[in-house]
Design a protein around this motif. Structure first.
Motif, PDB file in Angstrom:
ATOM      1  N   VAL A 118     -47.061  53.801 -12.704  1.00  0.00           N
ATOM      2  CA  VAL A 118     -47.770  54.095 -11.245  1.00  0.00           C
ATOM      3  C   VAL A 118     -48.296  53.211 -10.533  1.00  0.00           C
ATOM      4  CG1 VAL A 118     -48.631  56.076 -10.015  1.00  0.00           C
ATOM      5  CG2 VAL A 118     -47.150  56.687 -12.086  1.00  0.00           C
ATOM      6  N   ILE A 119     -49.354  52.665 -11.123  1.00  0.00           N
ATOM      7  CA  ILE A 119     -50.162  51.524 -10.572  1.00  0.00           C
ATOM      8  C   ILE A 119     -49.690  50.550  -9.987  1.00  0.00           C
ATOM      9  CG2 ILE A 119     -52.494  50.486 -10.946  1.00  0.00           C
ATOM     10  CD1 ILE A 119     -53.244  52.633 -12.832  1.00  0.00           C
ATOM     11  N   CYS A 136     -48.496  50.091  -6.317  1.00  0.00           N
ATOM     12  CA  CYS A 136     -49.496  49.886  -5.553  1.00  0.00           C
ATOM     13  C   CYS A 136     -50.015  48.481  -5.530  1.00  0.00           C
ATOM     14  CB  CYS A 136     -50.632  50.747  -5.990  1.00  0.00           C
ATOM     15  SG  CYS A 136     -50.114  52.493  -6.026  1.00  0.00           S
ATOM     16  N   PHE A 187     -50.580  45.684  -2.419  1.00  0.00           N
ATOM     17  CA  PHE A 187     -51.850  45.040  -1.963  1.00  0.00           C
ATOM     18  C   PHE A 187     -51.783  43.753  -1.876  1.00  0.00           C
ATOM     19  CE2 PHE A 187     -54.316  49.107  -3.715  1.00  0.00           C
ATOM     20  CZ  PHE A 187     -53.996  49.553  -2.499  1.00  0.00           C
ATOM     21  N   LEU A 208     -49.766  42.363   0.989  1.00  0.00           N
ATOM     22  CA  LEU A 208     -50.561  42.745   2.194  1.00  0.00           C
ATOM     23  C   LEU A 208     -51.838  41.538   2.494  1.00  0.00           C
ATOM     24  CD1 LEU A 208     -50.838  46.384   2.567  1.00  0.00           C
ATOM     25  CD2 LEU A 208     -49.503  44.954   3.662  1.00  0.00           C
ATOM     26  N   ILE A 209     -52.538  41.406   1.354  1.00  0.00           N
ATOM     27  CA  ILE A 209     -53.514  40.445   1.408  1.00  0.00           C
ATOM     28  C   ILE A 209     -53.029  38.982   1.827  1.00  0.00           C
ATOM     29  CG2 ILE A 209     -55.217  39.071  -0.201  1.00  0.00           C
ATOM     30  CD1 ILE A 209     -55.484  41.791  -1.514  1.00  0.00           C
ATOM     31  N   LEU A 265     -50.505  38.259   3.810  1.00  0.00           N
ATOM     32  CA  LEU A 265     -50.111  38.358   5.113  1.00  0.00           C
ATOM     33  C   LEU A 265     -51.356  38.112   5.753  1.00  0.00           C
ATOM     34  CD1 LEU A 265     -47.210  40.816   5.260  1.00  0.00           C
ATOM     35  CD2 LEU A 265     -47.160  38.339   5.922  1.00  0.00           C
ATOM     36  N   SER A 266     -52.476  38.719   5.520  1.00  0.00           N
ATOM     37  CA  SER A 266     -53.642  39.078   6.076  1.00  0.00           C
ATOM     38  C   SER A 266     -54.296  37.431   6.146  1.00  0.00           C
ATOM     39  CB  SER A 266     -54.652  39.960   5.401  1.00  0.00           C
ATOM     40  OG  SER A 266     -56.039  39.798   6.189  1.00  0.00           O
ATOM     41  N   SER A 324     -52.472  35.673   8.722  1.00  0.00           N
ATOM     42  CA  SER A 324     -52.608  35.874  10.057  1.00  0.00           C
ATOM     43  C   SER A 324     -54.074  35.541  10.431  1.00  0.00           C
ATOM     44  CB  SER A 324     -52.596  37.581  10.339  1.00  0.00           C
ATOM     45  OG  SER A 324     -53.075  37.973  11.345  1.00  0.00           O
ATOM     46  N   LYS A 353     -54.514  32.076  11.805  1.00  0.00           N
ATOM     47  CA  LYS A 353     -54.032  31.523  13.504  1.00  0.00           C
ATOM     48  C   LYS A 353     -54.837  32.015  14.294  1.00  0.00           C
ATOM     49  CE  LYS A 353     -49.273  31.872  13.360  1.00  0.00           C
ATOM     50  NZ  LYS A 353     -47.888  32.598  13.270  1.00  0.00           N
ATOM     51  N   LYS A 354     -55.863  32.575  14.150  1.00  0.00           N
ATOM     52  CA  LYS A 354     -56.740  32.944  15.149  1.00  0.00           C
ATOM     53  C   LYS A 354     -57.373  32.005  16.271  1.00  0.00           C
ATOM     54  CE  LYS A 354     -61.028  35.509  16.084  1.00  0.00           C
ATOM     55  NZ  LYS A 354     -61.596  34.431  17.402  1.00  0.00           N
ATOM     56  N   GLU A 355     -57.076  32.052  17.456  1.00  0.00           N
ATOM     57  CA  GLU A 355     -57.393  31.041  18.250  1.00  0.00           C
ATOM     58  C   GLU A 355     -58.820  31.280  18.998  1.00  0.00           C
ATOM     59  OE1 GLU A 355     -55.197  31.301  21.967  1.00  0.00           O
ATOM     60  OE2 GLU A 355     -54.160  32.604  21.113  1.00  0.00           O
ATOM     61  N   ALA A 356     -59.681  30.439  19.658  1.00  0.00           N
ATOM     62  CA  ALA A 356     -60.807  30.748  20.256  1.00  0.00           C
ATOM     63  C   ALA A 356     -60.935  31.690  21.371  1.00  0.00           C
ATOM     64  CB  ALA A 356     -61.511  29.477  20.748  1.00  0.00           C
ATOM     65  N   THR A 357     -61.750  32.485  21.493  1.00  0.00           N
ATOM     66  CA  THR A 357     -62.051  33.474  22.746  1.00  0.00           C
ATOM     67  C   THR A 357     -62.617  32.777  23.841  1.00  0.00           C
ATOM     68  OG1 THR A 357     -62.343  35.488  20.980  1.00  0.00           O
ATOM     69  CG2 THR A 357     -62.815  35.717  23.297  1.00  0.00           C
ATOM     70  N   ASN A 398     -47.609  41.717  13.316  1.00  0.00           N
ATOM     71  CA  ASN A 398     -48.581  40.978  12.578  1.00  0.00           C
ATOM     72  C   ASN A 398     -49.946  41.506  12.614  1.00  0.00           C
ATOM     73  OD1 ASN A 398     -48.942  38.929  10.649  1.00  0.00           O
ATOM     74  ND2 ASN A 398     -49.396  37.509  12.575  1.00  0.00           N
ATOM     75  N   ILE A 423     -54.338  45.643   6.587  1.00  0.00           N
ATOM     76  CA  ILE A 423     -54.691  45.019   5.550  1.00  0.00           C
ATOM     77  C   ILE A 423     -56.301  44.768   5.263  1.00  0.00           C
ATOM     78  CG2 ILE A 423     -54.489  42.697   4.107  1.00  0.00           C
ATOM     79  CD1 ILE A 423     -51.745  42.828   5.898  1.00  0.00           C
ATOM     80  N   SER A 478     -59.386  40.265  22.568  1.00  0.00           N
ATOM     81  CA  SER A 478     -59.394  38.928  22.783  1.00  0.00           C
ATOM     82  C   SER A 478     -60.630  38.187  21.679  1.00  0.00           C
ATOM     83  CB  SER A 478     -59.975  38.547  24.009  1.00  0.00           C
ATOM     84  OG  SER A 478     -58.739  38.669  24.904  1.00  0.00           O
ATOM     85  N   TYR A 522     -58.717  38.615  18.148  1.00  0.00           N
ATOM     86  CA  TYR A 522     -57.619  37.836  17.749  1.00  0.00           C
ATOM     87  C   TYR A 522     -57.569  36.449  18.509  1.00  0.00           C
ATOM     88  CZ  TYR A 522     -55.792  42.461  16.626  1.00  0.00           C
ATOM     89  OH  TYR A 522     -55.496  43.712  16.021  1.00  0.00           O
ATOM     90  N   GLY A 572     -57.991  34.285  22.502  1.00  0.00           N
ATOM     91  CA  GLY A 572     -57.270  34.325  23.660  1.00  0.00           C
ATOM     92  C   GLY A 572     -58.015  33.892  24.903  1.00  0.00           C
TER      93      GLY A 572
END
Lengths: 538, 405
Positions: free
Chosen positions: A3-4, A7, A11, A14-15, A17-18, A21, A24-28, B6, B13, B58, B61, B63
């Motif tokens: 069962v485990i 799961c 995880f 998902l980890i 993909l996280s 992701s 890829k964060k750009e500046a605010t 995404n 996640i 923003s 993520y 922006g």
């Protein structure tokens, strides 16, 4: 376990993909507008009001009232009496044998020549000074030494001092140290002739008289030819109130340089001026004849062009009469050498806008030698002064007179590193101008090699006050101008490369008119920076 | 679309690592057939009375925040505004086989969690100053008085017992603080003259910041309590209630920098001589700091944890009714958090699927709408919920996965 396991698989996916992701964060980023006070100031000629330069009281327009001292010498500058040591000694030339108590066995006057360079002094009055005495006694009884200085008097009394000295021996004489204060004494330095009268042609002579008497209460002691009786007198720190004599043909000459730095920054244009007269005033507070000569007056401008003042008065000695009177009734003699357009090229000289001026002069004492005899006199308040004076209305016509100044800078568009960056900056200037002169500004940004990276020249003009309105309260014409200097993103992006900023200002007046500058005119500036920033948070 | 997916995945996640009690809370009145139960839950929730989620996203993520985004948020602001973020994950292990204290109804609970709770109360002027600059305050005064900020990140490990039948539980937790930041502005304003020739900035406030360079800046203790009780509805049915207290405790920070600012800094225009004699055209930041009379004291500090309190009428997992209502309230030990009331309807779509909707009012924002769904299988349960679906000022996602074996 069956069962485990699913799961965990979910995880792990998902980890994974996280992580992708989050990479890829750009500046605010966002933009803000900031306003910062910059310069608020008043530019005026106020700091020249109390400097014998500008007169803002006599009329509604400024007068240049210039007075500069080129030479100011007093008695101590004419001659210097160095510290002098004189010595008077006595040794018996024949055996006297025994000296009984109270017996005066030596009494002589000696003349000593003072070493005074360039001067033949006949009489001086000492304001302060002293004589340090050192007395030696070689006999085996105490003695009284009396020292007298003939010709050195105070209140009609000749200087005389008697000193007691203990017994000594031939090998080890007794020593006594004494001090005589000379303040207020008059010294007749003429000495005596062979008849014992005052030698009227003598000078720089100081006389001393020494007498030695054995102690009246002592014992009779032997005295021999090997005994040396000596007085050393050290004349020190002599300061003189009055001197009479012949001070020689001393010459004081100098070339004085004075700079007007801002004129070194003129890069083009010119000005026209009304007549600018210059007076050179010589004041002689001594009873000595002088001759004075202006040897040269020249200036060099920012283009390395030199103009000499051309006048019959240049290089031509002028005789300066001695002062009259004496002491409190002393009246200095004045001599004025006036230079203007009638006897020189003065206007051309000034309009050369020289930043460095050189004035040469020579002052000669007793120009006719010793013909005046020995009657040069200098009193405590005697001074010889040379002043440069000028007075004329402050007015000019400026024809595109352009002044440039280069400032080294260390600029960065980043206000807070990696977070806040200036994208555009605008300097907003509000100017209230009460000068009848308009001014425009341009900026050049240079790199380390001097290459012009950016040039901002489309800046509005600060207009002349003559195009404004009359402020009856301040009695001044005024004109308000608002100008903006914008530093674009292109300029700010090159801030790291910019090493120098050249500020260029062009001044103009109404053509064909000499504009007088109103008294108390000023230029008020109020400015603030408007900065558009791009703020980033990584 | 891919980016949205995404983003949702990323949040989901990351939130798997966080947890909170999702709505609705379900009461299973059966005695557990399995001996072991592990549940992992995660919460990602940010709410605001005024700041648009476009701006918040923003920051999350990245922006560019454009003028339209700033304007719509600024127009939404009142004099006093709130913003909060609650990120947490929990893992709980329950052992129904063990009989603790020789009591057949007492099982073992072991849990761990990571929490990050941040809140902000602020004036409209503070928002405008941060996003527009001081250009819009020419000839005006911007007030920041009353603004405060609090952020605490911590981890916990706990052990306790549960009642196998009622599902009530109690645990004692050891707390490790990763970061703490707190600031309060007692009085502050920025005055700017009409002609922009002078600025005056007053700041009277205090702040605390954890300083130690180690991973854990301090340690503490907290208790979790889950108390469940029922009331008789009719002859056959009961209504189940739950009272939850979570992270009720404190932590001691070994070294924290305590800031006290109380001063006025005035910035007037330079004089030309100042520029000639100055190396920099801008005021030395150290000078401003000195003007504000900053005092920094390093010392230990005792801080309260942002404990959560929640009272809920639960959904009965074994009820035969297709529809069940639930309601309750939630609160945090935090100035910015207004007690939140909630209520909703649960629909049992099938034996293995439940869906529902809810409304809530309070918290860091105002009215919020949420939905949830849960899938139940023999050995595991997966629930996904959002307490904030249609808001312009916040988002919420909650995921909970339970395994029983």
């Amino acid at each position: 376990m069956k069962v485990i396991t699913p799961c965990l698989k979910i995880f792990i996916v998902l980890i994974f993909l996280s992580i992708i992701s989050s990479c890829k964060k750009e500046a605010t980023q966002w933009k803000t507008d900031w306003s910062i006070p910059f310069v608020t100031d008043t530019i005026s000629l106020l700091n020249l009001h109390n400097d014998s330069t500008l007169d803002n009281f006599t009329s509604s327009d400024y007068l240049v009232s210039l007075e500069r001292e080129l030479l100011d010498i007093s008695l101590k500058d004419f001659f210097f009496i160095p510290d002098t040591t004189i010595s008077q000694t006595f040794s018996p030339t024949i055996g006297i044998g025994s000296v009984p108590p109270g017996f005066t066995f030596y009494n002589e006057v000696e003349a000593h020549e003072l070493s005074i360079p360039n001067a033949q002094l006949k009489k001086i009055i000492v304001s302060s000074g002293q004589i340090d005495l050192k007395i030696f006694n070689p006999i085996e009884t105490s003695a009284y030494y009396t020292i007298q200085m003939p010709g050195v008097e105070k209140d009609g009394i000749t200087l005389e001092h008697t000193f007691f000295i203990n017994a000594g021996t031939t090998d080890i004489p007794a020593v006594a140290n004494e001090q005589i204060v000379l303040d207020g004494y008059t010294l007749d330095l003429r000495g005596e002739d062979i008849t014992g009268s005052v030698n009227i042609s003598g000078y720089n002579i100081l006389q001393t008289s020494l007498s030695i008497m054995s102690d009246p209460n002592g014992d009779a002691v032997p005295i021999s030819m090997s005994d040396v009786f000596e007085v050393e007198a050290k004349i020190q720190n002599l300061s003189i109130d009055y001197a009479q004599g012949y001070f020689g043909e001393q010459v004081f000459s100098d070339t004085t340089t004075f700079d007007i730095p801002i004129l070194n920054q003129i890069i083009s244009g010119n000005i026209d001026l009304d007549e600018v007269p210059i007076d050179i005033e010589i004041t002689n507070g001594t009873k000595i004849p002088f001759s004075t000569e202006i040897t040269m007056l020249e200036n060099t401008n920012s283009f390395d062009e030199t103009v000499w003042l051309s006048s019959a008065l240049i290089g031509n000695p002028q005789l300066i009469a001695p002062a009259t009177g004496a002491w409190s009734t002393l009246v200095p003699s004045n001599h004025l050498i006036g230079i203007d357009n009638s006897n020189s090229n003065m206007t051309a000289y000034i309009e050369n806008l020289g930043h460095t001026h050189r004035l040469g002069f020579e002052v000669k004492m007793n120009p006719f030698g010793s013909a005046t005899g020995s009657f040069n006199e200098i009193f405590p308040n005697s001074r010889l002064k040379i002043k440069l004076k000028s007075e004329f209305p402050l007015g000019l016509e400026s024809n595109g007179l352009t002044i440039a100044d280069t400032v080294a800078v260390n600029l960065s568009a980043e206000i807070v590193k990696d977070l806040i960056k200036a994208e555009e900056a605008t300097l907003n200037i509000t100017a209230v101008n009460s000068f009848p002169i308009s001014g425009s500004l341009s900026l050049r940004f240079l790199d380390n090699a001097g290459n012009v990276l950016h040039n901002i020249s489309d800046i509005e003009t600060i207009e002349s006050s003559l195009l404004g309105f009359m402020d009856s309260e301040e009695n001044l014409m005024k004109n308000e101008s608002v100008i903006e200097v914008t530093l674009t993103n292109e300029v700010l992006n090159d801030f790291e490369l910019i090493e120098y900023v050249v500020l260029v200002g062009e001044l103009n007046t109404t053509p064909g008119v000499i504009q007088n500058i109103p008294s108390n005119a000023y230029l008020f500036l109020r400015s603030y920076l408007k900065v558009k920033t791009l703020n980033s948070i990584p | 679309m891919i980016r949205i997916l995404n983003s949702i995945l990323a949040v989901s996640i990351s939130l798997l690592a966080y947890s909170q009690s999702m709505l609705p809370l379900v009461q299973d009145t059966n005695i557990n057939a399995n001996n072991h139960e592990i549940s992992i839950s995660g919460v990602g929730d940010y709410q605001s009375t005024s700041i648009g989620k476009d701006i918040t996203k923003s920051f999350i993520y990245g922006g560019f925040i454009d003028e339209a985004m700033k304007l719509s948020s600024s127009n939404r602001h009142d004099e006093i505004n709130r913003f909060g973020i609650d990120l947490n994950t929990e893992i709980v292990y329950k052992n129904h086989k063990l009989n603790l204290f020789k009591d057949s109804l007492k099982g073992l609970v072991v849990k761990g969690g990571v929490y990050n709770f941040s809140s902000l109360i602020y004036s409209k002027d503070l928002f405008d100053m941060a996003f527009y600059g001081n250009g819009m305050f020419t000839g005006d005064t911007a007030y920041f008085t009353g603004s405060q900020f609090n952020s605490l990140a911590f981890q916990k490990v706990g052990i306790g017992w549960l009642n196998k039948k009622s599902k009530s539980s109690f645990s004692l937790n050891f707390i490790g603080v990763n970061n703490y930041l707190n600031g309060l502005i007692n009085e502050s304003y920025l005055y700017q003259s009409q002609s922009v020739d002078s600025l005056e900035f007053l700041l009277s406030g205090e702040g605390v910041r954890s300083k130690a360079s180690s991973y854990y800046k301090g340690f503490g203790l907290a208790v979790d309590m889950d108390y469940r009780f029922k009331m008789k509805k009719n002859e056959k049915e009961f209504v189940h209630f739950q009272l939850v207290m979570r992270n009720l405790g404190f932590a001691y920070l070994f070294n924290s920098e305590n800031y006290i600012a109380n001063g006025v800094s005035a910035v007037d225009g330079y004089q030309i001589n100042d520029l000639i004699n100055s190396e920099s055209i801008f005021t030395n930041p150290e000078e401003v700091t000195n003007d504000l009379s900053d005092t920094i004291i390093t010392k230990g500090s005792l801080v309260m944890l942002p404990a959560m309190f929640q009272f809920t009428k639960l959904v009965d997992y074994n009820s035969l009714n297709k529809f069940q209502g639930f309601f309750g309230f939630r609160g945090y030990l935090n100035n910015a958090y207004v007690p939140m009331l909630f209520g909703g309807l649960d629909f049992k779509a099938s034996n293995w699927c439940r869906i529902g909707a809810q409304a809530s009012y309070g918290g860091f924002s105002q009215l919020r709408w949420g939905v949830y769904s849960s899938i139940n299988f023999k050995h595991f349960n997966l629930g996904i919920a959002s307490e904030n679906l249609f808001s312009k000022t916040g988002e919420s996602i909650i995921i909970k996965l339970s395994c029983a074996f």
